[in-house]
Design a protein around this motif. Structure first.
Motif, mmCIF file in Angstrom:
data_model
loop_
_atom_site.group_PDB
_atom_site.id
_atom_site.type_symbol
_atom_site.label_atom_id
_atom_site.label_comp_id
_atom_site.label_asym_id
_atom_site.label_seq_id
_atom_site.Cartn_x
_atom_site.Cartn_y
_atom_site.Cartn_z
ATOM 1 N N PRO A 1 0.819 -1.218 0.000
ATOM 2 C CA PRO A 1 0.000 0.000 0.000
ATOM 3 C C PRO A 1 0.852 1.267 0.000
ATOM 4 O O PRO A 1 1.792 1.399 0.777
ATOM 5 C CB PRO A 1 -0.805 -0.123 1.304
ATOM 6 N N VAL A 2 0.526 2.186 -0.895
ATOM 7 C CA VAL A 2 1.226 3.469 -0.967
ATOM 8 C C VAL A 2 0.244 4.498 -1.519
ATOM 9 O O VAL A 2 -0.601 4.166 -2.361
ATOM 10 C CB VAL A 2 2.489 3.369 -1.856
ATOM 11 N N ASP B 1 2.580 9.670 -3.123
ATOM 12 C CA ASP B 1 3.883 9.047 -2.898
ATOM 13 C C ASP B 1 4.257 8.100 -4.037
ATOM 14 O O ASP B 1 5.435 7.916 -4.339
ATOM 15 C CB ASP B 1 3.879 8.275 -1.577
ATOM 16 N N HIS B 2 3.251 7.515 -4.648
ATOM 17 C CA HIS B 2 3.496 6.552 -5.717
ATOM 18 C C HIS B 2 3.823 7.233 -7.041
ATOM 19 O O HIS B 2 4.800 6.908 -7.715
ATOM 20 C CB HIS B 2 2.268 5.656 -5.883
ATOM 21 N N TRP B 3 2.988 8.195 -7.411
ATOM 22 C CA TRP B 3 3.089 8.798 -8.740
ATOM 23 C C TRP B 3 3.640 10.216 -8.723
ATOM 24 O O TRP B 3 3.910 10.786 -9.779
ATOM 25 C CB TRP B 3 1.707 8.794 -9.415
ATOM 26 N N GLY B 4 3.751 10.816 -7.545
ATOM 27 C CA GLY B 4 4.276 12.170 -7.454
ATOM 28 C C GLY B 4 3.334 13.223 -7.981
ATOM 29 O O GLY B 4 3.766 14.288 -8.433
ATOM 30 N N THR B 5 2.042 12.955 -7.926
ATOM 31 C CA THR B 5 1.052 13.907 -8.415
ATOM 32 C C THR B 5 -0.205 13.800 -7.578
ATOM 33 O O THR B 5 -0.526 12.727 -7.043
ATOM 34 C CB THR B 5 0.717 13.644 -9.899
ATOM 35 N N MET B 6 -0.937 14.918 -7.477
ATOM 36 C CA MET B 6 -2.219 14.918 -6.796
ATOM 37 C C MET B 6 -3.341 14.482 -7.727
ATOM 38 O O MET B 6 -4.446 14.193 -7.277
ATOM 39 C CB MET B 6 -2.527 16.313 -6.246
ATOM 40 N N ASP C 1 4.402 -2.302 -10.553
ATOM 41 C CA ASP C 1 5.581 -2.299 -9.683
ATOM 42 C C ASP C 1 5.270 -2.882 -8.306
ATOM 43 O O ASP C 1 6.062 -2.755 -7.378
ATOM 44 C CB ASP C 1 6.150 -0.892 -9.537
ATOM 45 N N GLY C 2 4.088 -3.518 -8.171
ATOM 46 C CA GLY C 2 3.731 -4.151 -6.911
ATOM 47 C C GLY C 2 3.265 -3.199 -5.831
ATOM 48 O O GLY C 2 3.151 -3.598 -4.668
ATOM 49 N N LYS C 3 2.976 -1.936 -6.203
ATOM 50 C CA LYS C 3 2.544 -0.943 -5.229
ATOM 51 C C LYS C 3 1.255 -0.283 -5.701
ATOM 52 O O LYS C 3 0.934 -0.305 -6.886
ATOM 53 C CB LYS C 3 3.628 0.124 -5.040
ATOM 54 N N GLY C 4 0.554 0.358 -4.759
ATOM 55 C CA GLY C 4 -0.627 1.100 -5.165
ATOM 56 C C GLY C 4 -1.559 1.401 -4.011
ATOM 57 O O GLY C 4 -1.373 0.928 -2.893
ATOM 58 N N ASP C 5 -2.589 2.204 -4.311
ATOM 59 C CA ASP C 5 -3.612 2.488 -3.324
ATOM 60 C C ASP C 5 -4.889 1.754 -3.697
ATOM 61 O O ASP C 5 -4.867 0.823 -4.498
ATOM 62 C CB ASP C 5 -3.820 4.000 -3.170
ATOM 63 N N CYS C 6 -6.003 2.163 -3.119
ATOM 64 C CA CYS C 6 -7.238 1.392 -3.233
ATOM 65 C C CYS C 6 -7.681 1.142 -4.674
ATOM 66 O O CYS C 6 -8.202 0.062 -4.989
ATOM 67 C CB CYS C 6 -8.348 2.088 -2.448
ATOM 68 N N LYS C 7 -7.470 2.121 -5.568
ATOM 69 C CA LYS C 7 -7.910 1.926 -6.950
ATOM 70 C C LYS C 7 -7.141 0.811 -7.639
ATOM 71 O O LYS C 7 -7.689 0.039 -8.429
ATOM 72 C CB LYS C 7 -7.738 3.213 -7.759
ATOM 73 N N ILE C 8 -5.834 0.726 -7.335
ATOM 74 C CA ILE C 8 -4.996 -0.284 -7.960
ATOM 75 C C ILE C 8 -5.422 -1.667 -7.498
ATOM 76 O O ILE C 8 -5.515 -2.612 -8.299
ATOM 77 C CB ILE C 8 -3.504 -0.010 -7.651
ATOM 78 N N GLY D 1 -17.318 18.787 -14.863
ATOM 79 C CA GLY D 1 -18.257 17.687 -14.888
ATOM 80 C C GLY D 1 -17.683 16.373 -14.408
ATOM 81 O O GLY D 1 -18.253 15.326 -14.619
ATOM 82 N N VAL D 2 -16.546 16.428 -13.721
ATOM 83 C CA VAL D 2 -15.922 15.207 -13.225
ATOM 84 C C VAL D 2 -15.864 15.280 -11.712
ATOM 85 O O VAL D 2 -15.421 16.261 -11.137
ATOM 86 C CB VAL D 2 -14.479 15.057 -13.780
ATOM 87 N N ALA D 3 -16.350 14.223 -11.053
ATOM 88 C CA ALA D 3 -16.357 14.212 -9.597
ATOM 89 C C ALA D 3 -14.923 14.200 -9.078
ATOM 90 O O ALA D 3 -14.089 13.426 -9.544
ATOM 91 C CB ALA D 3 -17.106 12.990 -9.084
ATOM 92 N N ARG D 4 -14.610 15.073 -8.118
ATOM 93 C CA ARG D 4 -13.283 15.147 -7.537
ATOM 94 C C ARG D 4 -13.321 14.533 -6.134
ATOM 95 O O ARG D 4 -14.010 15.033 -5.259
ATOM 96 C CB ARG D 4 -12.806 16.597 -7.445
ATOM 97 N N ILE D 5 -12.613 13.451 -5.950
ATOM 98 C CA ILE D 5 -12.584 12.786 -4.664
ATOM 99 C C ILE D 5 -11.115 12.531 -4.309
ATOM 100 O O ILE D 5 -10.359 12.014 -5.124
ATOM 101 C CB ILE D 5 -13.343 11.437 -4.701
ATOM 102 N N ASN D 6 -10.711 12.925 -3.116
ATOM 103 C CA ASN D 6 -9.342 12.677 -2.685
ATOM 104 C C ASN D 6 -9.266 11.309 -2.030
ATOM 105 O O ASN D 6 -9.704 11.128 -0.888
ATOM 106 C CB ASN D 6 -8.901 13.776 -1.694
ATOM 107 N N TYR D 7 -8.723 10.340 -2.749
ATOM 108 C CA TYR D 7 -8.671 8.974 -2.249
ATOM 109 C C TYR D 7 -7.566 8.806 -1.227
ATOM 110 O O TYR D 7 -6.516 9.424 -1.315
ATOM 111 C CB TYR D 7 -8.415 7.991 -3.400
ATOM 112 N N ARG D 8 -7.811 7.914 -0.299
ATOM 113 C CA ARG D 8 -6.793 7.573 0.680
ATOM 114 C C ARG D 8 -5.852 6.538 0.096
ATOM 115 O O ARG D 8 -6.223 5.738 -0.702
ATOM 116 C CB ARG D 8 -7.442 7.014 1.937
#
Length: 210
Positions: free
Chosen positions: A88-89, A93-98, A107-114, A203-210
């Motif tokens: 989990p990352v 931290d993973h992609w260097g972007t908001m 690469d074996g890493k990711g957050d909930c979407k991955i 027109g795109v929902a903006r959600i800050n994922y954990r």
């Protein structure tokens, strides 16, 4: 304990638990009520631009998974396998972007979407119908954006979640459900009854994922 050893232990425990639950009767859930079309998450749009073969899919009739002991074991296995295999990352931290980035765990890493995307892919590869495997956006117990995988079955809607190896009925998660993919078309997203996600000017929902 090594990561590989932990994975095999986790998988063994889930297989044992899944078999016991199936032998005592398959689980049941209710069916979530969804509304009309809503905005598509930015991450899915970006994912489709980078992985067009994953999104250029035909519109298909709705179809649910026929839940039996074998399919229940398979769902538990994939859920535990992916939860153990990915480190989990956070998105930043993973992609260097908001900007929200959806992808497979190359690469074996990711957050909930991955996690959710990879479970969906592995289940499709195992023959589960695409129409029953729906990327879903919720608010978690702390009000933060979270992505999970809904599996629609003839016994109701169940949730595969990177935060637990236990597959739960959608009503047992404690989450606030916002939107998910349409069963017929993965590029169409529908709201849940009573959900009112905040939509940006684009027109795109903006959600800050954990």
């Amino acid at each position: 304990m090594s990561r590989i050893a932990a994975f095999f232990l986790s998988a063994a425990l889930v297989f044992a638990g899944g078999a016991a639950e199936a032998s005592g009767g398959l689980p049941t859930s209710s069916f979530a009520v969804v509304g009309g079309e809503t905005s598509i998450p930015y991450g899915w749009i970006d994912f489709c631009q980078r992985q067009p073969q994953e999104c250029s899919q035909p519109v298909l009739p709705s179809r649910d998974v026929k839940l039996d002991a074998a399919t229940w074991r398979a769902l538990n296995h994939i859920n535990a396998q992916v939860n153990a295999a990915i480190e989990p990352v956070s998105n930043y931290d993973h992609w260097g972007t908001m900007l929200d980035h959806w992808d497979y765990p190359t690469d074996g890493k990711g957050d909930c979407k991955i996690y959710a995307l990879y479970k969906r892919k592995l289940l499709i590869d195992r023959g589960f119908p695409r129409q029953a495997l729906l990327m879903t956006i919720v608010r978690d117990h702390e009000g933060e954006g979270h992505a999970i995988l809904t599996v629609k079955t003839d016994h109701g809607d169940f949730i595969l979640d990177n935060l637990t190896n236990k597959i739960r009925p959608w009503t047992a998660t404690g989450y606030r459900f916002l939107k998910r993919q349409s069963q017929e078309d993965p590029n169409v997203w529908v709201s849940f009854a009573g959900a009112a996600p905040v939509v940006s000017r684009a027109g795109v929902a903006r959600i800050n994922y954990r």
